[in-house]
Design an enzyme around this catalytic site. Structure first.
Site, PDB file in Angstrom:
ATOM      1  N   LYS A 171     -12.523  -3.152  -1.930  1.00  0.00           N
ATOM      2  CA  LYS A 171     -11.936  -4.121  -2.862  1.00  0.00           C
ATOM      3  C   LYS A 171     -10.444  -3.838  -2.974  1.00  0.00           C
ATOM      4  O   LYS A 171     -10.006  -2.916  -3.652  1.00  0.00           O
ATOM      5  CB  LYS A 171     -12.561  -4.030  -4.249  1.00  0.00           C
ATOM      6  N   PRO A 172      -9.641  -4.625  -2.248  1.00  0.00           N
ATOM      7  CA  PRO A 172      -8.193  -4.425  -2.355  1.00  0.00           C
ATOM      8  C   PRO A 172      -7.710  -4.914  -3.717  1.00  0.00           C
ATOM      9  O   PRO A 172      -8.425  -5.662  -4.396  1.00  0.00           O
ATOM     10  CB  PRO A 172      -7.622  -5.313  -1.248  1.00  0.00           C
ATOM     11  N   SER A 174      -6.049  -7.115  -6.546  1.00  0.00           N
ATOM     12  CA  SER A 174      -5.995  -8.584  -6.625  1.00  0.00           C
ATOM     13  C   SER A 174      -4.615  -9.100  -6.258  1.00  0.00           C
ATOM     14  O   SER A 174      -4.476 -10.169  -5.679  1.00  0.00           O
ATOM     15  CB  SER A 174      -6.305  -9.059  -8.042  1.00  0.00           C
ATOM     16  N   GLY A 224      -5.964   4.776  -7.954  1.00  0.00           N
ATOM     17  CA  GLY A 224      -5.368   3.886  -8.950  1.00  0.00           C
ATOM     18  C   GLY A 224      -4.986   4.663 -10.196  1.00  0.00           C
ATOM     19  O   GLY A 224      -4.801   5.881 -10.155  1.00  0.00           O
ATOM     20  N   GLU A 246      -8.322   9.404  -6.823  1.00  0.00           N
ATOM     21  CA  GLU A 246      -6.906   9.735  -6.611  1.00  0.00           C
ATOM     22  C   GLU A 246      -6.143   8.958  -7.673  1.00  0.00           C
ATOM     23  O   GLU A 246      -6.035   7.735  -7.592  1.00  0.00           O
ATOM     24  CB  GLU A 246      -6.450   9.296  -5.206  1.00  0.00           C
ATOM     25  N   LEU A 247      -5.603   9.660  -8.671  1.00  0.00           N
ATOM     26  CA  LEU A 247      -5.104   8.963  -9.861  1.00  0.00           C
ATOM     27  C   LEU A 247      -3.588   9.117 -10.028  1.00  0.00           C
ATOM     28  O   LEU A 247      -2.868   9.386  -9.088  1.00  0.00           O
ATOM     29  CB  LEU A 247      -5.878   9.462 -11.082  1.00  0.00           C
ATOM     30  N   CYS A 280       2.586   7.411  -6.089  1.00  0.00           N
ATOM     31  CA  CYS A 280       1.934   8.370  -6.995  1.00  0.00           C
ATOM     32  C   CYS A 280       2.597   9.745  -6.912  1.00  0.00           C
ATOM     33  O   CYS A 280       2.561  10.500  -7.875  1.00  0.00           O
ATOM     34  CB  CYS A 280       0.458   8.465  -6.661  1.00  0.00           C
ATOM     35  N   GLU A 381       3.925   8.052 -16.617  1.00  0.00           N
ATOM     36  CA  GLU A 381       4.199   7.615 -15.252  1.00  0.00           C
ATOM     37  C   GLU A 381       5.028   6.330 -15.330  1.00  0.00           C
ATOM     38  O   GLU A 381       4.500   5.262 -15.650  1.00  0.00           O
ATOM     39  CB  GLU A 381       2.864   7.364 -14.545  1.00  0.00           C
TER      40      GLU A 381
HETATM   41  P1  NAD Z   1      -5.258   0.185 -11.152  1.00  0.00           P
HETATM   42  O1  NAD Z   1      -6.084   1.342 -11.617  1.00  0.00           O
HETATM   43  O2  NAD Z   1      -4.879  -0.839 -12.157  1.00  0.00           O
HETATM   44  O3  NAD Z   1      -6.037  -0.622 -10.009  1.00  0.00           O
HETATM   45  C1  NAD Z   1      -6.499   0.000  -8.834  1.00  0.00           C
HETATM   46  C2  NAD Z   1      -7.689  -0.770  -8.286  1.00  0.00           C
HETATM   47  O4  NAD Z   1      -8.769  -0.650  -9.199  1.00  0.00           O
HETATM   48  C3  NAD Z   1      -7.429  -2.265  -8.119  1.00  0.00           C
HETATM   49  O5  NAD Z   1      -8.064  -2.721  -6.942  1.00  0.00           O
HETATM   50  C4  NAD Z   1      -8.099  -2.848  -9.342  1.00  0.00           C
HETATM   51  O6  NAD Z   1      -8.482  -4.198  -9.183  1.00  0.00           O
HETATM   52  C5  NAD Z   1      -9.305  -1.938  -9.495  1.00  0.00           C
HETATM   53  N1  NAD Z   1      -9.913  -1.876 -10.825  1.00  0.00           N
HETATM   54  C6  NAD Z   1      -9.333  -2.111 -12.023  1.00  0.00           C
HETATM   55  N2  NAD Z   1     -10.245  -1.971 -13.012  1.00  0.00           N
HETATM   56  C7  NAD Z   1     -11.413  -1.633 -12.424  1.00  0.00           C
HETATM   57  C8  NAD Z   1     -12.724  -1.340 -12.908  1.00  0.00           C
HETATM   58  N3  NAD Z   1     -13.026  -1.381 -14.209  1.00  0.00           N
HETATM   59  N4  NAD Z   1     -13.679  -1.009 -12.025  1.00  0.00           N
HETATM   60  C9  NAD Z   1     -13.412  -0.942 -10.699  1.00  0.00           C
HETATM   61  N5  NAD Z   1     -12.193  -1.230 -10.187  1.00  0.00           N
HETATM   62  C10 NAD Z   1     -11.212  -1.566 -11.038  1.00  0.00           C
HETATM   63  O7  NAD Z   1      -4.005   0.795 -10.414  1.00  0.00           O
HETATM   64  P2  NAD Z   1      -2.735   0.006  -9.810  1.00  0.00           P
HETATM   65  O8  NAD Z   1      -1.880  -0.463 -10.933  1.00  0.00           O
HETATM   66  O9  NAD Z   1      -3.199  -0.979  -8.789  1.00  0.00           O
HETATM   67  O10 NAD Z   1      -1.998   1.185  -9.023  1.00  0.00           O
HETATM   68  C11 NAD Z   1      -1.043   2.038  -9.573  1.00  0.00           C
HETATM   69  C12 NAD Z   1      -1.663   3.365  -9.958  1.00  0.00           C
HETATM   70  O11 NAD Z   1      -2.262   3.957  -8.816  1.00  0.00           O
HETATM   71  C13 NAD Z   1      -0.651   4.388 -10.455  1.00  0.00           C
HETATM   72  O12 NAD Z   1      -1.167   5.043 -11.578  1.00  0.00           O
HETATM   73  C14 NAD Z   1      -0.517   5.360  -9.293  1.00  0.00           C
HETATM   74  O13 NAD Z   1      -0.119   6.669  -9.628  1.00  0.00           O
HETATM   75  C15 NAD Z   1      -1.906   5.345  -8.760  1.00  0.00           C
HETATM   76  N6  NAD Z   1      -1.915   5.821  -7.386  1.00  0.00           N
HETATM   77  C16 NAD Z   1      -2.455   7.056  -7.134  1.00  0.00           C
HETATM   78  C17 NAD Z   1      -2.441   7.566  -5.828  1.00  0.00           C
HETATM   79  C18 NAD Z   1      -3.044   8.901  -5.504  1.00  0.00           C
HETATM   80  O14 NAD Z   1      -3.288   9.161  -4.324  1.00  0.00           O
HETATM   81  N7  NAD Z   1      -3.294   9.761  -6.462  1.00  0.00           N
HETATM   82  C19 NAD Z   1      -1.866   6.808  -4.803  1.00  0.00           C
HETATM   83  C20 NAD Z   1      -1.313   5.564  -5.119  1.00  0.00           C
HETATM   84  C21 NAD Z   1      -1.353   5.079  -6.414  1.00  0.00           C
END
Ligand code: NAD
Length: 477
Positions: A171-172, A174, A224, A246-247, A280, A381
Site C-alpha cells: 500500500k503506497p 495516498s 512511516g 521503521e518510524l 527519517c 521531527e
Molecule cells: P504516515 O505514518 O502518515 O504514513 C505512512 C503510510 O502508512 C502511508 O501509506 C499511510 O497511508 C499508511 N497509514 C496511515 N495510517 C494507517 C493505519 N491506521 N493503518 C495502516 N496504514 C496506515 O507517514 P508519512 O507522513 O507518509 O511519512 C513520514 C514519516 O515516515 C516520518 O515520520 C518519517 O520519519 C517516517 N519515515 C521513517 C523511515 C525509517 O526508515 N525509519 C523512513 C522514511 C520515513
C-alpha cells in the site's frame, strides 16, 4: 493525464467503487495524474490474491526466485526514466535524486535475489535424535510505506519478501502512489505468478487498516510516522502478527573540536537539506564544540546558501519544493517557535522570492544559532530543511544531549580522534551511527531504530530474516 490503477492478480484494476483522486505536482500545483482510490473491499481482494499465490511461490526454488528477482531488477532499470519522472512529478525531489532512488531500488532486488539463496538451515546432532532447523516464509506480507522515498523504501520490503518466498500486498502512500505502483508492476512483469505482487491504493485509515487487521496478512512491514507505527503494532497484536516498524527520527550531528570542519559542514548541509529535510535520518540537531562553533556555522551557512532551489525537472537543481503545504507550515511553525525562544535566524527561514517559486511549496534551507532543548526543532521531527546549531563544552555533554530524545534512528559524529569516535559510537542510543559520514544506509548492513524509532531491521541478511519463520524438525533415531 497519466492514470494509475491498482495491481491485483497481475492485472491493473480500478477500485470497486470507481473512485479516483488527482495527484498534484508540489512544484506548481498542476495536476499530474488520476489515481484509483481503493477501499477495504479492494484490500481484501488483493489479500485473497496474495493468499492464493502463496503456496506455489513459497515452494518455488530459491534459484528460480533469484532468477525472477534479477529479471525484475533489469526491468526496473529499463523503465527507470519513466518511473523517476513520475516520482519527481508527484513528490517534488530533483530528477537526479529520483533516478538514484530507482537505480538503488533495482540494486536492492539484485541483492535479495542472491541473499535468498543463502537461506540455509541447520543440522544438530543429539544422543538419540537429530534436529533440522528450517527457515520458511511467513506467508502474506502487507507492505505499507511513506511518501518521502516511496520506491526505495518499498524495494527494501519487496526484495526480501519475495526472496524469502512470501507474497505481498503493497500500500503506497495516498499522496505519492505513482512511481511505487510502476515499480511493483515492473517486478510483476518479470514473470512472477499472478497474485504474488499486488498493490492497493487508498487511505491508510481504511486500506492500510484492513491490511493490518485482516487475518490473511501474517507480517506487516511498515515505514512511516511513530504514531502510525504505534497503532499498527497495537492492532497487529490481535493476531500476534510479525511486525517490522521503521518510524520517525530526530538525528543528532556532533562536531568535535578536532573535526575536519569543511568535511563536516559539507556532510551536515547535505544530510540536513537534501529532499528538503524530509528524510527519517536527516540531521535535525547539530551540536558543535564551542571552540569551533563560529567557524563551522559560517561554513554550513555558505553551503546552505549555495544550494539551488527549483522545479525538480530542471537539470541543475539541488533542492525541489517541500512535499506539501502542511509540511511547509510545520517547518515555519518550528522556526518561529525557535526564534521566540531565543534562537538566532542566521540564514533562510522563509520562502525564496520570484515567479518560479510562486505556486510551489518552496522553502529556503535554514540555519539557526543559539538553539536549545526548549525548542520544538530540537525535540520534534520537523521534516523540513532546518539546521539548528547548539554549542557544547565536552563530548560527554554532547552525547547526553544527543540521547535526550524518544527517537533513536541515526546519530552522526565528526572527529579525528579514534577513542572519541569509538566511545561516542558506543554511547549514542541509535540503530545507526555515522562516524565521519552522513549516511547510515548500507545495503548489506542492518538499518532500523532504537527506542520509538522502530522495531526490527531492514537490509542485509536481517532484512530477509524478517520474512522467515523458524521451524525445528526433530528426528528420533
Ligand atoms: P504516515 O505514518 O502518515 O504514513 C505512512 C503510510 O502508512 C502511508 O501509506 C499511510 O497511508 C499508511 N497509514 C496511515 N495510517 C494507517 C493505519 N491506521 N493503518 C495502516 N496504514 C496506515 O507517514 P508519512 O507522513 O507518509 O511519512 C513520514 C514519516 O515516515 C516520518 O515520520 C518519517 O520519519 C517516517 N519515515 C521513517 C523511515 C525509517 O526508515 N525509519 C523512513 C522514511 C520515513
Amino acid at each position: 493525464m497519466y492514470k494509475s490503477q491498482m495491481l491485483i492478480n497481475a492485472r491493473p484494476v480500478a477500485s470497486l467503487s470507481g473512485k479516483v483522486d488527482i495527484i498534484y505536482n508540489p512544484a506548481n500545483r498542476e495536476p499530474v495524474a488520476e489515481v484509483s482510490v481503493g477501499s477495504r473491499q479492494d484490500a481484501r481482494m488483493a489479500l485473497e490474491a496474495a493468499k492464493k499465490a502463496f503456496p506455489a511461490w513459497s515452494r518455488t526454488s530459491c534459484q528460480k526466485r533469484a532468477e525472477l528477482l534479477h529479471a525484475a531488477a533489469d526491468i526496473v532499470r529499463e523503465r527507470s526514466e519513466m518511473i523517476a519522472r513520475l516520482l519527481t512529478l508527484e513528490q517534488g525531489k530533483p530528477l537526479k535524486n529520483a533516478r538514484a532512488e530507482i537505480f538503488s531500488s533495482a540494486d536492492v532486488l539484485d541483492y535479495y535475489a542472491e541473499e535468498g539463496t543463502r537461506n540455509i538451515g541447520e543440522w544438530i546432532t543429539s544422543p538419540h535424535s537429530r534436529s533440522i532447523v528450517l527457515r520458511q516464509p511467513i506467508g502474506v506480507a502487507a507492505l505499507i510505506t511513506p511518501w518521502n522515498f516511496p520506491v526505495d523504501l518499498l524495494a527494501w520490503k519487496v526484495g526480501p519478501a519475495l526472496a524469502a518466498g512470501c507474497t505481498f500486498v503493497a500500500k503506497p502512500p495516498s499522496q505519492t502512489p505513482l512511481a511505487a505502483t510502476e515499480f511493483v508492476r515492473a517486478v510483476s512483469d518479470a514473470g512472477l505468478p499472478a497474485g504474488a505482487a499486488n498493490v492497493v491504493h487508498g487511505p491508510g485509515s481504511e486500506v492500510g487498516a484492513e491490511l493490518v487487521e485482516n487475518p490473511i496478512s501474517r507480517k506487516i512491514a511498515f515505514t512511516g510516522e511513530t504514531k502510525t507505527g504505534r497503532w499498527i503494532m497495537a492492532h497487529a497484536a490481535m493476531h500476534i502478527k510479525r511486525v517490522s516498524l521503521e518510524l520517525g527520527g530526530q538525528s543528532p550531528f556532533i562536531v568535535c573540536q578536532d573535526a575536519d570542519l569543511e568535511a563536516a559542514a559539507a556532510a551536515c548541509s547535505q544530510r540536513a537539506f537534501s529532499n528538503m529535510g524530509q528524510i527519517c535520518i536527516s540531521v535535525n540537531r547539530i551540536y558543535v564544540a564551542e571552540e569551533v562553533a563560529e567557524e563551522f556555522t559560517a561554513k554550513l551557512v555558505k553551503r546552505a546558501e549555495g544550494l539551488k532551489i527549483g522545479n525538480g525537472l530542471e537539470s541543475d537543481v539541488d533542492l525541489g519544493p517541500m512535499f506539501s503545504e502542511g509540511q511547509r507550515e510545520k517547518t515555519r511553525e518550528h522556526v518561529k517557535d525557535a526564534i521566540e525562544k531565543g534562537a538566532e535566524l542566521i540564514s533562510g527561514g522563509l520562502e525564496p522570492e520570484g515567479d518560479a517559486y510562486e505556486k510551489g511549496y518552496f522553502f529556503r534551507p535554514t540555519v539557526l544559532g543559539r538553539a536549545d532543548h526548549s525548542m520544538r526543532v530540537m525535540r520534534e521531527e520537523t521534516f523540513g530543511p532546518v539546521a539548528p546549531v547548539m554549542k557544547f563544552k565536552t563530548v560527554d555533554e554532547a552525547i547526553n544531549l544527543a540521547n535526550d530524545t524518544e527517537y533513536g534512528l541515526a546519530a552522526y559524529i565528526f572527529t579525528n580522534d579514534l577513542k572519541t569516535a569509538l566511545c561516542a559510537a558506543e554511547g549514542l542510543e541509535a540503530g545507526g551511527i555515522g562516524v565521519n559520514v552522513n549516511n547510515v544506509v548500507e545495503l548489506q548492513a542492518p538499518f532500523g531504530g532504537w527506542k520509538q524509532s522502530g522495531l526490527g531491521r531492514e537490509l542485509g541478511h536481517y532484512g530477509l530474516e524478517a520474512y522467515l519463520e523458524t521451524k525445528h524438525i526433530r528426528l528420533g533415531l
